[in-house]
Each structure stands twice: as structure tokens, then as C-alpha cells.
Write a protein that holds these residues in place. Structure first.
Motif, short mmCIF file in Angstrom:
data_model
loop_
_atom_site.label_atom_id
_atom_site.label_comp_id
_atom_site.label_asym_id
_atom_site.label_seq_id
_atom_site.Cartn_x
_atom_site.Cartn_y
_atom_site.Cartn_z
N SER A 1 -7.97 0.31 -6.73
CA SER A 1 -6.89 0.31 -7.71
C SER A 1 -7.09 1.41 -8.76
O SER A 1 -6.13 2.06 -9.17
CB SER A 1 -6.78 -1.04 -8.40
N LYS B 1 -5.37 2.89 0.57
CA LYS B 1 -4.95 1.50 0.30
C LYS B 1 -4.52 0.81 1.59
O LYS B 1 -4.82 -0.37 1.79
CB LYS B 1 -3.81 1.49 -0.71
N PRO C 1 -3.67 -3.67 -2.36
CA PRO C 1 -4.97 -4.32 -2.17
C PRO C 1 -5.15 -5.58 -3.00
O PRO C 1 -5.78 -6.54 -2.55
CB PRO C 1 -5.97 -3.23 -2.60
N SER D 1 0.83 -1.20 0.00
CA SER D 1 0.00 0.00 0.00
C SER D 1 0.86 1.26 0.00
O SER D 1 0.38 2.33 -0.36
CB SER D 1 -0.96 0.00 1.20
N ASP E 1 -6.46 4.79 -7.15
CA ASP E 1 -5.04 5.01 -6.89
C ASP E 1 -4.39 5.83 -7.98
O ASP E 1 -3.45 6.58 -7.73
CB ASP E 1 -4.34 3.65 -6.74
N THR F 1 -11.36 -3.86 -4.16
CA THR F 1 -9.99 -3.86 -4.66
C THR F 1 -9.90 -3.17 -6.03
O THR F 1 -8.99 -2.37 -6.27
CB THR F 1 -9.44 -5.30 -4.76
#
Length: 166
Positions: A62, A143, A28, A20, A65, A58
Motif C-alpha cells: 500500500s 498489487k 491488497p 488492484s 503504491d 499489505t
């Protein structure tokens, strides 16, 4: 075989927590794999609802992110040049063999992008670069929280089925 899957799954969840913060590892995703490995054991019955919801979380994390640092740049007054600079800087920072490149890359990328857009306004460029850095920190924290939640879920399931596993 169950103990091996349990150990590998636990290692994946712990590795996900480190991932993370380290962009080389998709935190994740690795934690989710650890959780899935637990359900591959004979002792723990498959729960597709938990795995499905965790997989959806997840995937969303993602995607976010990559979106959050760019949004941080925009929120702090950055232009599309700064957003592109943040994204390019993130990729270069991950691939560059420098320490903390994943932190330095988006900041420098946003700064260069903003200076390319308006080379006279250094203050706005610095503000946009700070926004990308804050976005990166927010993304990493998010995360981390998800990976710790997966660890808690993993340990809860192991505790619930401890007599079958050991």
C-alpha cells in the motif's frame, strides 16, 4: 455462520483482485480482510503468523503504491515538480468523474508539473510523464500479483479444512 464468513471472505478476495486495478478499492487490503474473515470461522484455527505476514506485505504494498509512480517520474528524468504533479494528478484522477482518471491523472499531473518547471523542454516533460505511467503500471501489476497470491492462499486453506467447513 462459517459459510457466511467463507462467502464474504471469498467475495473480498475477488474484489481485492479487481481493486488492484481500480484505485477506488484498496486491492491488497480488501483481499487481506477476506483472508482474515476465513480465520474468524470456527472450522479454521487462527494462524497469526500467516495473518501477520500477509498484513505486513499489505502495508508495504500500500505504501509502495503511492511511491512507485513518483519514483518512475524521477527515474525518467523528472524534477520535484513532476513528482508533485504525479502525486497531485493521482489524487485528482481518483476523485475526478472521468473514465480511467487514475491512469490519466498521474500522466497529466507529471506533464503539467514538468512544463511548469521548464516550459521549453517538452520532450523531457513527456519522458517524465511516461515514467509516471510506467510506475503506475508496475504498481498495479505488483498489487495484482499479491491479490492473486492471497486468493491462492485462501483457496488452499479452504481446501485444507473443507471437511470442517462444509
Amino acid at each position: 455462520m462459517d459459510v457466511l464468513l467463507l462467502v464474504i471472505g471469498f467475495m473480498c478476495v475477488i474484489l481485492g483482485i479487481f481493486g488492484s486495478f481500480l484505485p477506488v478499492l484498496p486491492g491488497p487490503s480488501v483481499s487481506w480482510v477476506g483472508l482474515a474473515l476465513l480465520y474468524f470461522t470456527n472450522a479454521v484455527p487462527a494462524n497469526y503468523w500467516i495473518l501477520g505476514i500477509a498484513l505486513l506485505i499489505t502495508i508495504v504494498i500500500s505504501v509502495l503504491d503511492y511511491v512507485i509512480p513518483a519514483k518512475g517520474t524521477k527515474r525518467f528524468g523528472g524534477s520535484s515538480y513532476g513528482i508533485w504533479g504525479t502525486n497531485i494528478g493521482l489524487i485528482v484522477g481518483i476523485l475526478a468523474p472521468i473514465p480511467f482518471g487514475f491512469i490519466i491523472g498521474p500522466f497529466v499531473g507529471a506533464l503539467i508539473g514538468e512544463l511548469f518547471f521548464d516550459s521549453k523542454d517538452h520532450k523531457r516533460a513527456l519522458k517524465a510523464a511516461a515514467g509516471s505511467f510506467i510506475g503506475l503500471l508496475a504498481s498495479s501489476f505488483m498489487k495484482f500479483v499479491i491479490c492473486v497470491m492471497y486468493l491462492g492462499l485462501f483457496l488452499t486453506i479452504v481446501w485444507q479444512y473443507k471437511s470442517e467447513l462444509f
